[in-house]
Design a protein around this motif. Structure first.
Motif, mmCIF file in Angstrom:
data_model
loop_
_atom_site.group_PDB
_atom_site.id
_atom_site.type_symbol
_atom_site.label_atom_id
_atom_site.label_comp_id
_atom_site.label_asym_id
_atom_site.label_seq_id
_atom_site.Cartn_x
_atom_site.Cartn_y
_atom_site.Cartn_z
ATOM 1 N N GLN A 42 0.821 -1.209 0.000
ATOM 2 C CA GLN A 42 0.000 0.000 0.000
ATOM 3 C C GLN A 42 0.860 1.266 0.000
ATOM 4 O O GLN A 42 0.560 2.229 -0.697
ATOM 5 C CB GLN A 42 -0.924 0.003 1.217
ATOM 6 N N GLY A 43 1.931 1.281 0.770
ATOM 7 C CA GLY A 43 2.806 2.452 0.813
ATOM 8 C C GLY A 43 3.450 2.736 -0.527
ATOM 9 O O GLY A 43 3.491 3.884 -0.992
ATOM 10 N N SER A 44 3.960 1.695 -1.182
ATOM 11 C CA SER A 44 4.597 1.865 -2.487
ATOM 12 C C SER A 44 3.598 2.323 -3.537
ATOM 13 O O SER A 44 3.895 3.188 -4.363
ATOM 14 C CB SER A 44 5.238 0.551 -2.938
ATOM 15 N N ILE A 45 2.405 1.729 -3.507
ATOM 16 C CA ILE A 45 1.373 2.101 -4.483
ATOM 17 C C ILE A 45 0.972 3.563 -4.290
ATOM 18 O O ILE A 45 0.819 4.308 -5.261
ATOM 19 C CB ILE A 45 0.152 1.169 -4.351
ATOM 20 N N TRP A 49 1.452 6.432 -7.066
ATOM 21 C CA TRP A 49 0.249 7.155 -7.510
ATOM 22 C C TRP A 49 0.418 8.654 -7.318
ATOM 23 O O TRP A 49 0.064 9.447 -8.195
ATOM 24 C CB TRP A 49 -0.966 6.640 -6.758
ATOM 25 N N ASN A 50 0.950 9.067 -6.169
ATOM 26 C CA ASN A 50 1.141 10.498 -5.911
ATOM 27 C C ASN A 50 2.140 11.116 -6.879
ATOM 28 O O ASN A 50 1.966 12.259 -7.316
ATOM 29 C CB ASN A 50 1.591 10.724 -4.460
ATOM 30 N N SER A 51 3.185 10.377 -7.232
ATOM 31 C CA SER A 51 4.157 10.917 -8.188
ATOM 32 C C SER A 51 3.539 11.042 -9.582
ATOM 33 O O SER A 51 3.810 12.007 -10.298
ATOM 34 C CB SER A 51 5.417 10.075 -8.219
ATOM 35 N N ILE A 52 2.696 10.068 -9.956
ATOM 36 C CA ILE A 52 2.024 10.148 -11.266
ATOM 37 C C ILE A 52 1.090 11.354 -11.295
ATOM 38 O O ILE A 52 1.068 12.122 -12.277
ATOM 39 C CB ILE A 52 1.252 8.839 -11.550
ATOM 40 N N VAL A 53 0.310 11.543 -10.230
ATOM 41 C CA VAL A 53 -0.630 12.662 -10.170
ATOM 42 C C VAL A 53 0.109 13.985 -10.206
ATOM 43 O O VAL A 53 -0.289 14.933 -10.896
ATOM 44 C CB VAL A 53 -1.527 12.555 -8.917
#
Length: 61
Positions: A42-45, A49-53
């Motif tokens: 969950q932490g890695s995902i 996700w935050n970097s993609i956004v």
């Protein structure tokens, strides 16, 4: 896990067996494996996700 997958495959390929039960077993296995994967990573995902956004919002602004 392998035993469950072999049983599910046997039910799915058995023409006289109940195929709905086999598909329900397969769906249950996929849901359980997905839940375990999401819990463990969950932490890695969230980080990915935050970097993609942030990259997308950076491109849009």
């Amino acid at each position: 896990m392998q035993l469950a997958s072999l049983k599910a495959r046997k039910v799915l390929t058995n023409p006289s067996g109940d195929q709905m039960t086999g598909w329900l077993i397969v769906v249950l296995i996929v849901v359980v494996v997905g839940a375990v994967f999401m819990t463990l990573y969950q932490g890695s995902i969230t980080t990915i996700w935050n970097s993609i956004v942030s990259k997308i919002t950076g491109l849009l602004s």
